[in-house]
Write a protein that holds these residues in place. Structure first.
Motif, mmCIF file in Angstrom:
data_model
loop_
_atom_site.group_PDB
_atom_site.id
_atom_site.type_symbol
_atom_site.label_atom_id
_atom_site.label_comp_id
_atom_site.label_asym_id
_atom_site.label_seq_id
_atom_site.Cartn_x
_atom_site.Cartn_y
_atom_site.Cartn_z
ATOM 1 N N ASN A 140 0.813 -1.224 0.000
ATOM 2 C CA ASN A 140 0.000 0.000 0.000
ATOM 3 C C ASN A 140 0.845 1.273 0.000
ATOM 4 O O ASN A 140 0.360 2.338 0.390
ATOM 5 C CB ASN A 140 -0.957 0.035 1.201
ATOM 6 C CG ASN A 140 -1.860 -1.179 1.284
ATOM 7 O OD1 ASN A 140 -2.047 -1.912 0.315
ATOM 8 N ND2 ASN A 140 -2.437 -1.419 2.446
ATOM 9 N N THR A 142 1.678 3.213 -2.232
ATOM 10 C CA THR A 142 1.198 4.255 -3.139
ATOM 11 C C THR A 142 0.315 5.276 -2.428
ATOM 12 O O THR A 142 0.246 6.434 -2.853
ATOM 13 C CB THR A 142 0.417 3.614 -4.295
ATOM 14 O OG1 THR A 142 -0.526 2.676 -3.752
ATOM 15 C CG2 THR A 142 1.356 2.885 -5.243
ATOM 16 N N GLU A 143 -0.348 4.860 -1.360
ATOM 17 C CA GLU A 143 -1.185 5.810 -0.610
ATOM 18 C C GLU A 143 -0.326 6.876 0.060
ATOM 19 O O GLU A 143 -0.705 8.047 0.112
ATOM 20 C CB GLU A 143 -2.017 5.064 0.437
ATOM 21 C CG GLU A 143 -3.153 4.248 -0.153
ATOM 22 C CD GLU A 143 -4.193 5.110 -0.860
ATOM 23 O OE1 GLU A 143 -5.029 5.728 -0.172
ATOM 24 O OE2 GLU A 143 -4.143 5.184 -2.112
ATOM 25 N N GLN A 187 -3.702 5.973 -8.696
ATOM 26 C CA GLN A 187 -5.147 5.765 -8.655
ATOM 27 C C GLN A 187 -5.486 4.281 -8.866
ATOM 28 O O GLN A 187 -6.306 3.714 -8.141
ATOM 29 C CB GLN A 187 -5.815 6.623 -9.731
ATOM 30 C CG GLN A 187 -7.334 6.653 -9.670
ATOM 31 C CD GLN A 187 -7.896 7.555 -10.758
ATOM 32 O OE1 GLN A 187 -7.515 7.450 -11.925
ATOM 33 N NE2 GLN A 187 -8.790 8.454 -10.391
ATOM 34 N N SER A 189 -3.698 1.716 -8.261
ATOM 35 C CA SER A 189 -3.218 0.872 -7.168
ATOM 36 C C SER A 189 -4.272 0.695 -6.080
ATOM 37 O O SER A 189 -4.221 -0.281 -5.318
ATOM 38 C CB SER A 189 -1.953 1.480 -6.555
ATOM 39 O OG SER A 189 -2.259 2.678 -5.850
ATOM 40 N N ARG A 190 -5.227 1.596 -6.028
ATOM 41 C CA ARG A 190 -6.269 1.482 -5.005
ATOM 42 C C ARG A 190 -7.152 0.252 -5.205
ATOM 43 O O ARG A 190 -7.840 -0.175 -4.272
ATOM 44 C CB ARG A 190 -7.120 2.763 -4.983
ATOM 45 C CG ARG A 190 -6.357 3.952 -4.415
ATOM 46 C CD ARG A 190 -7.187 5.199 -4.298
ATOM 47 N NE ARG A 190 -6.612 6.104 -3.304
ATOM 48 C CZ ARG A 190 -7.096 7.304 -3.012
ATOM 49 N NH1 ARG A 190 -8.180 7.758 -3.655
ATOM 50 N NH2 ARG A 190 -6.517 8.050 -2.104
ATOM 51 N N ASN A 191 -7.113 -0.313 -6.395
ATOM 52 C CA ASN A 191 -7.841 -1.562 -6.637
ATOM 53 C C ASN A 191 -7.176 -2.751 -5.950
ATOM 54 O O ASN A 191 -7.774 -3.828 -5.888
ATOM 55 C CB ASN A 191 -7.926 -1.847 -8.138
ATOM 56 C CG ASN A 191 -8.682 -0.789 -8.895
ATOM 57 O OD1 ASN A 191 -9.652 -0.223 -8.399
ATOM 58 N ND2 ASN A 191 -8.236 -0.494 -10.106
ATOM 59 N N LEU A 193 -5.247 -2.424 -2.830
ATOM 60 C CA LEU A 193 -4.857 -2.157 -1.446
ATOM 61 C C LEU A 193 -5.261 -3.329 -0.558
ATOM 62 O O LEU A 193 -6.317 -3.939 -0.735
ATOM 63 C CB LEU A 193 -5.515 -0.867 -0.939
ATOM 64 C CG LEU A 193 -5.130 0.430 -1.668
ATOM 65 C CD1 LEU A 193 -5.885 1.614 -1.073
ATOM 66 C CD2 LEU A 193 -3.619 0.669 -1.600
#
Length: 275
Positions: A140, A142-143, A187, A189-191, A193
């Motif tokens: 995670n 990327t957050e 964006q 990458s949120r798929n 997490l």
């Protein structure tokens, strides 16, 4: 010597492979998965692991992610440089270039990808994972980068943000001093997490986490939180999650003493099957 695995008629993943030709095929192989913006060429860990596996008769595979190193693609091809693409490529190369059980060694982002295979991969791939070793795990991550970019005034209005916008993030590892990271990468990458609240109940594998206490990129406290999540009460064997903090370790953990420690953990994990 690097070889090519075709993903499509015009795309390929460059990989290196060592196959153990001894009669002992019970031992699991090793797949080493690089982090974001890391390459197998000129990598001390890759060179070390190739020699280690040859000396110990263990199959070895590593590769460059799409747009990395010797693989095809470019970071300007923003809709293909995604966590989802890298995860799918890992599944494909594992499926087509390995046959026996495997220990996944994921460095930084590579550990995130390893967990995704263990959680979401095809059943035949999940069943072939014997264990996972994380080197400076960065699930995670990327957050944190998205938050950092917003603090700098970028990507503030996600609904109106152009998908081809880039955050040129400073990095001491880049020869140019910065790494381009697209908004689309962050964006998408949120798929993928991972929710720490139910992670331990879904993964029942021996896991080792190595993290340097001097890591400037991913605080070691994040690995302590991850370890606690993996040691869920619902996990049948909490002792299979081992955390090692290296007091003088950085993010790459590629000093000789770091690599020797990695060797010991690999041997311990491999020896579960060498009976």
């Amino acid at each position: 010597m690097a070889r090519r695995f075709a993903i499509s008629p015009h795309e390929y993943i460059a990989f290196q492979k060592y196959v153990n030709h001894s009669i002992n095929k019970k031992l699991p192989g090793i797949i080493y998965i690089n982090g974001f913006h890391s390459e197998m060429q000129n990598s001390r860990k890759v060179t070390h692991l190739i020699n280690f596996c040859k000396n110990n008769n263990i199959d070895f595979l590593t590769f460059d992610h799409y747009a990395h190193g010797l693989s095809s693609g470019s970071f300007t091809d923003i809709f293909n440089v995604t966590i989802g693409r890298m995860y799918n490529d890992l599944c494909k190369i594992m499926k087509h270039e390995t046959t026996n059980s495997q220990i996944l060694i994921g460095s930084s982002m590579g550990f995130w990808l390893s967990l995704l295979v263990a959680l979401k991969g095809e059943e035949q791939l999940r069943n072939r994972i014997s264990g996972i070793i994380g080197i400076a795990p960065a699930i995670n991550f990327t957050e944190n980068i998205l938050k950092e970019a917003k603090e700098k005034g970028l990507f503030l209005d996600e609904s109106n943000t152009m998908s081809d916008c880039f955050y040129h993030r400073q990095s001491k590892y880049s020869p140019t001093g910065t790494y381009p990271i697209s908004f689309h990468f962050l964006q998408e990458s949120r798929n993928h997490l991972l929710d720490l609240r139910n992670l331990g109940s879904k993964i029942k594998l021996p896991i080792v986490l190595l993290h340097g206490k001097l890591d400037p990129d991913i605080p070691y406290e994040e690995t302590l939180k991850l370890a606690n999540a993996l040691k869920s009460d619902l996990n049948d064997d909490v002792n299979d999650v081992k955390t090692i903090l290296i007091h003088d370790g950085d993010h790459r953990l590629s000093k000789e003493q770091d690599l020797n420690l990695l060797d010991k953990e690999i041997i311990q994990m491999v020896n579960r099957f060498n009976k």
